[in-house]
Write an enzyme that holds these catalytic residues in place. Sequence first.
Site, short mmCIF file in Angstrom:
data_model
loop_
_atom_site.label_atom_id
_atom_site.label_comp_id
_atom_site.label_asym_id
_atom_site.label_seq_id
_atom_site.Cartn_x
_atom_site.Cartn_y
_atom_site.Cartn_z
N SER A 123 0.84 -1.24 0.08
CA SER A 123 0.01 -0.14 0.01
C SER A 123 0.85 1.21 0.08
O SER A 123 0.45 2.38 -0.22
CB SER A 123 -1.05 0.13 1.22
OG SER A 123 -0.28 -0.27 2.39
N HIS A 144 -3.34 -3.72 -6.01
CA HIS A 144 -3.48 -3.14 -4.42
C HIS A 144 -5.08 -3.01 -4.07
O HIS A 144 -5.91 -2.58 -4.74
CB HIS A 144 -2.99 -1.60 -4.47
CG HIS A 144 -3.33 -0.91 -3.18
ND1 HIS A 144 -3.48 0.46 -2.88
CD2 HIS A 144 -3.20 -1.70 -1.92
CE1 HIS A 144 -3.69 0.81 -1.50
NE2 HIS A 144 -3.59 -0.45 -0.66
N GLU A 156 -6.44 -1.25 -7.28
CA GLU A 156 -5.63 -0.21 -8.07
C GLU A 156 -4.42 -1.14 -8.75
O GLU A 156 -3.99 -1.78 -7.93
CB GLU A 156 -4.86 0.64 -7.10
CG GLU A 156 -5.80 1.84 -6.41
CD GLU A 156 -5.24 2.79 -5.46
OE1 GLU A 156 -5.71 3.91 -5.48
OE2 GLU A 156 -4.23 2.14 -4.72
N ASN A 194 -4.98 6.43 -1.37
CA ASN A 194 -4.32 6.88 -0.43
C ASN A 194 -3.70 8.52 -0.46
O ASN A 194 -3.33 9.04 0.62
CB ASN A 194 -3.23 6.07 0.19
CG ASN A 194 -3.88 4.94 1.18
OD1 ASN A 194 -4.86 4.79 1.62
ND2 ASN A 194 -3.36 3.64 1.03
P1 NAI Z 1 -0.74 -9.35 7.99
O1 NAI Z 1 0.39 -9.25 9.05
O2 NAI Z 1 -2.17 -9.61 8.30
O3 NAI Z 1 -0.05 -10.69 6.98
C1 NAI Z 1 1.44 -10.71 6.41
C2 NAI Z 1 1.57 -12.25 6.39
O4 NAI Z 1 2.98 -12.37 5.63
C3 NAI Z 1 1.65 -12.84 7.76
O5 NAI Z 1 0.95 -14.08 7.95
C4 NAI Z 1 3.39 -13.18 7.95
O6 NAI Z 1 3.53 -14.44 8.49
C5 NAI Z 1 3.51 -13.44 6.37
N1 NAI Z 1 4.97 -13.07 5.78
C6 NAI Z 1 5.70 -11.82 6.57
N2 NAI Z 1 6.94 -12.03 5.74
C7 NAI Z 1 7.03 -13.17 4.88
C8 NAI Z 1 7.68 -13.53 4.08
N3 NAI Z 1 8.88 -13.04 3.80
N4 NAI Z 1 7.48 -14.59 3.26
C9 NAI Z 1 6.29 -15.34 3.21
N5 NAI Z 1 5.19 -14.81 4.17
C10 NAI Z 1 5.74 -13.61 5.07
O7 NAI Z 1 -0.49 -8.21 7.02
P2 NAI Z 1 -1.59 -7.47 5.97
O8 NAI Z 1 -2.44 -6.46 6.56
O9 NAI Z 1 -2.23 -8.76 5.31
O10 NAI Z 1 -0.81 -6.96 4.88
C11 NAI Z 1 -0.11 -7.34 3.89
C12 NAI Z 1 0.26 -6.40 2.97
O11 NAI Z 1 -0.78 -5.78 2.33
C13 NAI Z 1 1.23 -5.47 3.32
O12 NAI Z 1 2.30 -5.03 2.11
C14 NAI Z 1 0.32 -4.13 3.43
O13 NAI Z 1 0.91 -3.00 3.20
C15 NAI Z 1 -0.79 -4.73 2.48
N6 NAI Z 1 -2.11 -4.09 2.59
C16 NAI Z 1 -2.50 -3.97 3.65
C17 NAI Z 1 -3.88 -3.43 3.75
C18 NAI Z 1 -4.71 -3.47 5.20
O14 NAI Z 1 -5.84 -2.85 5.37
N7 NAI Z 1 -4.24 -4.69 6.21
C19 NAI Z 1 -4.55 -3.02 3.08
C20 NAI Z 1 -3.84 -3.00 1.44
C21 NAI Z 1 -2.43 -3.44 1.44
#
Ligand code: NAI
Length: 473
Positions: A123, A144, A156, A194
């Site tokens: 994001s 996105h 996006e 954003n």
């Molecule tokens: P989250 O913390 O819920 O999930 C991330 C997952 O990735 C975890 O299960 C973790 O174990 C895993 N992980 C971390 N490093 C890893 C690696 N090197 N290889 C494989 N798995 C790995 O995070 P969330 O909220 O789902 O965010 C994920 C991405 O999406 C980020 O880039 C965030 O900026 C983006 N994003 C998040 C939004 C939100 O509202 N939470 C909205 C839009 C985008």
Amino acid sequence: MNAIAKDRAIGVVGAGTMGGGIAQLAAAAGHPVMLYDAFDGAAETGKARIAKGLEKLVARGKMTAEDVADLMGRITVVGTLDDMADAAMVVEAIVENLDVKRDLFAALEGILAPDAILGTNTSSISITSIARDLRHPERVVGMHFFNPAPVMKLVEVISGVATSPEVAETVFETAESWGKIAVHAKSTPGFIVNRVARPYYAEALRLVEEQVADAATIDACLTAGGGFRMGAFALMDLIGNDVNYTVCKSVFDAYYQEPRFRPSIVQLEMVNAGRLGRKTGRGFFDYADGAETPAAATVPAKADAAVIDDLTLGTAITVDGVAIQPTDGRRAAAIARATGTPTVVYDHIADTGTHLGIATSPDVPAAVVDRLVATLSARGVTVTHLPDWPGLIVMRTVAMLANEAFEAVMQGVADEAGVDAAMRFGVNYPKGPIAWARELGLNRVLSTLDAIHDLTGDPRYRASMGLRIAAEA
Ligand code: NAI
């Protein structure tokens, strides 16, 4: 049709909030999905979370148990990235860290077919920079989603400097084939949503800072008056003031301290106080059990005031020697001085509004305000008497949103339709800011910005050249 065929596998890396949602979407569309997470058991947990969410849909009659079983049958938890070798596209939703995302894509480059697409759900990180060290940076694209991914309509599709247009088009059409509204965007800080949404929070915070109204009153004007689904303060409390403040600050820094994105000390103080919002039980509002919901400041209607028969909102009229007109950004006192006529301005944005802010020049008789309030009240519209402030609340907010939208279009971040769709489907605005501004009249939007700019001298309120040129056309 350029979309990835439904029988081709999609890989999802990261099985958290977003990865789980993306895996569900791809599987619901019919793709075989491979779900991987670096942390032991996390992919299984993620898959179980998807199943749990779908069971609720079955309970509500939105899906059948068979459909859920089919969908879940298409999601396979895999133990290594090598298991994704056949994927037509891998979307990553891992930790928001540039180096970790680069390492992941470098590893995937050695595993996937040469034409497989690398999608990132980042994001805030530049797509260009995630792609930089790859052998094939042209196949990296931002995909996105918004949280919750299965519910929020927008995707996006973000192109970095090296992204090939064909890859962006394939991802665009694939997102649409998953039932989403896709928009193309250029990799720039905040992408579309954003960035263009920043004034929604920023102006509300500035209005509090300038003591124009309190949070509850501003939210009532924005929702009941402007048609926004959630007030700015309620939304900041939902997002979390810490998260919202961090995004503000990162966009501000990414644009080299552009004053339009300047974060708010009012919000910083909420963070300092630990009033992060719903998650801590208190933010701008109090969410404790039994806490009172603060009411907007309103003017009670007097029963004996005579209604104004010829009041049509949006049209200027004269009542008992007082001009009553929709705001064009100028203060009522400034208009009164220029015309020699006592003046009431009102914050009119939508005919469907049920809450209206008004402001008066000092020489407006109280009896005229009473008549206006009685008239509006008889039509089901509640009135707030605001300080005589340029652009009032809703007009100021919509003008600043439109200004940012025109600026983004001018800079080629997206086209007008793309920006408008992004704001309608990414943050549920009732209208796209550009279409909204055109409906209100670009000159009225421009004069609102100019009035605030003149009075504050703050470059934050300078009108976008894109808006100025559009208004001249
Ligand atoms: P989250 O913390 O819920 O999930 C991330 C997952 O990735 C975890 O299960 C973790 O174990 C895993 N992980 C971390 N490093 C890893 C690696 N090197 N290889 C494989 N798995 C790995 O995070 P969330 O909220 O789902 O965010 C994920 C991405 O999406 C980020 O880039 C965030 O900026 C983006 N994003 C998040 C939004 C939100 O509202 N939470 C909205 C839009 C985008």
